[in-house]
Design a protein around this motif. Structure first.
Motif, short mmCIF file in Angstrom:
data_model
loop_
_atom_site.label_atom_id
_atom_site.label_comp_id
_atom_site.label_asym_id
_atom_site.label_seq_id
_atom_site.Cartn_x
_atom_site.Cartn_y
_atom_site.Cartn_z
N GLU A 1 3.00 -3.30 -3.45
CA GLU A 1 3.02 -2.38 -2.32
C GLU A 1 1.61 -2.09 -1.83
O GLU A 1 1.36 -2.03 -0.63
CB GLU A 1 3.75 -1.09 -2.71
CG GLU A 1 5.24 -1.27 -2.87
CD GLU A 1 5.93 -0.01 -3.37
OE1 GLU A 1 5.25 1.03 -3.56
OE2 GLU A 1 7.15 -0.06 -3.57
N GLU A 2 0.66 -1.91 -2.75
CA GLU A 2 -0.74 -1.70 -2.38
C GLU A 2 -1.27 -2.91 -1.61
O GLU A 2 -1.97 -2.77 -0.61
CB GLU A 2 -1.61 -1.48 -3.61
CG GLU A 2 -1.47 -0.13 -4.26
CD GLU A 2 -2.37 -0.01 -5.47
OE1 GLU A 2 -3.43 -0.67 -5.52
OE2 GLU A 2 -2.00 0.74 -6.38
N LEU A 3 -0.93 -4.10 -2.10
CA LEU A 3 -1.39 -5.31 -1.43
C LEU A 3 -0.79 -5.44 -0.04
O LEU A 3 -1.47 -5.90 0.90
CB LEU A 3 -1.05 -6.54 -2.28
CG LEU A 3 -1.85 -6.69 -3.58
CD1 LEU A 3 -1.34 -7.89 -4.36
CD2 LEU A 3 -3.33 -6.81 -3.31
N GLN A 4 0.45 -5.03 0.12
CA GLN A 4 1.09 -5.07 1.45
C GLN A 4 0.37 -4.13 2.41
O GLN A 4 0.13 -4.48 3.57
CB GLN A 4 2.57 -4.69 1.35
CG GLN A 4 3.45 -5.73 0.70
CD GLN A 4 3.58 -6.99 1.53
OE1 GLN A 4 3.39 -7.00 2.73
NE2 GLN A 4 3.90 -8.09 0.86
N GLU A 5 0.01 -2.92 1.94
CA GLU A 5 -0.72 -1.97 2.78
C GLU A 5 -2.09 -2.53 3.16
O GLU A 5 -2.52 -2.41 4.31
CB GLU A 5 -0.87 -0.63 2.06
CG GLU A 5 0.43 0.12 1.90
CD GLU A 5 0.28 1.36 1.03
OE1 GLU A 5 -0.87 1.74 0.71
OE2 GLU A 5 1.31 1.95 0.68
N GLN A 6 -2.77 -3.14 2.19
CA GLN A 6 -4.07 -3.74 2.47
C GLN A 6 -3.94 -4.88 3.48
O GLN A 6 -4.80 -5.06 4.34
CB GLN A 6 -4.72 -4.25 1.19
CG GLN A 6 -5.18 -3.16 0.26
CD GLN A 6 -5.75 -3.72 -1.04
OE1 GLN A 6 -5.83 -4.93 -1.24
NE2 GLN A 6 -6.12 -2.83 -1.94
N LEU A 7 -2.86 -5.63 3.37
CA LEU A 7 -2.63 -6.73 4.29
C LEU A 7 -2.44 -6.23 5.72
O LEU A 7 -3.00 -6.79 6.67
CB LEU A 7 -1.40 -7.54 3.86
CG LEU A 7 -0.99 -8.70 4.77
CD1 LEU A 7 -2.08 -9.76 4.78
CD2 LEU A 7 0.33 -9.27 4.31
N VAL A 8 -1.70 -5.14 5.88
CA VAL A 8 -1.48 -4.56 7.21
C VAL A 8 -2.81 -4.09 7.80
O VAL A 8 -3.12 -4.36 8.96
CB VAL A 8 -0.46 -3.41 7.14
CG1 VAL A 8 -0.43 -2.62 8.43
CG2 VAL A 8 0.92 -3.94 6.82
N LEU A 9 -3.61 -3.39 7.00
CA LEU A 9 -4.91 -2.90 7.47
C LEU A 9 -5.83 -4.06 7.85
O LEU A 9 -6.51 -4.03 8.89
CB LEU A 9 -5.58 -2.03 6.41
CG LEU A 9 -4.92 -0.68 6.14
CD1 LEU A 9 -5.61 0.02 4.96
CD2 LEU A 9 -4.98 0.20 7.37
N GLN A 10 -5.86 -5.09 7.02
CA GLN A 10 -6.73 -6.23 7.31
C GLN A 10 -6.26 -6.98 8.54
O GLN A 10 -7.08 -7.46 9.33
CB GLN A 10 -6.78 -7.17 6.10
CG GLN A 10 -7.82 -8.25 6.22
CD GLN A 10 -9.22 -7.68 6.28
OE1 GLN A 10 -9.61 -6.82 5.52
NE2 GLN A 10 -10.01 -8.17 7.22
N THR A 11 -4.96 -7.07 8.76
CA THR A 11 -4.43 -7.72 9.95
C THR A 11 -4.86 -6.97 11.21
O THR A 11 -5.26 -7.58 12.20
CB THR A 11 -2.89 -7.81 9.88
OG1 THR A 11 -2.53 -8.52 8.69
CG2 THR A 11 -2.33 -8.52 11.08
#
Length: 92
Positions: free
Chosen positions: A30-40
């Motif tokens: 879930e943390e990685l998914q949030e980081q992915l959204v921010l990086q996108t």
């Protein structure tokens, strides 16, 4: 037979621990998914900025109007046949 049950139970607990708390766990994903959204979002912003800069570079390389505009704003350039007006605000 009893020791086999104990060993299998301990193995099951170890696997469950790594599933819920270890690297690659549900929370970590879930943390990685949030980081992915921010990086996108950051990447989209930077892509737009890069496109704007590329268009500006192309305009500077091919068009005289952009060069004249920059000269006017930054250097106070006035072309031949133009009248320059300067407005000064009064302090009251």
């Amino acid at each position: 037979m009893k020791w086999v049950t104990i060993v299998l139970s301990v193995a099951l607990l170890c696997f469950q621990y790594s599933l819920w708390f270890g690297k690659g766990s549900v929370g970590h994903m879930e943390e990685l998914q949030e980081q992915l959204v921010l990086q996108t979002e950051k990447n989209q912003t930077l892509t737009l900025r890069n496109k704007f800069l590329a268009a500006e570079v192309d305009d500077l390389a091919n068009g005289q109007e952009a060069i004249a505009e920059i000269a006017r704003v930054e250097l106070g350039y006035v072309q031949e046949g133009e009248t320059y007006y300067r407005f000064i605000e009064r302090n009251r």
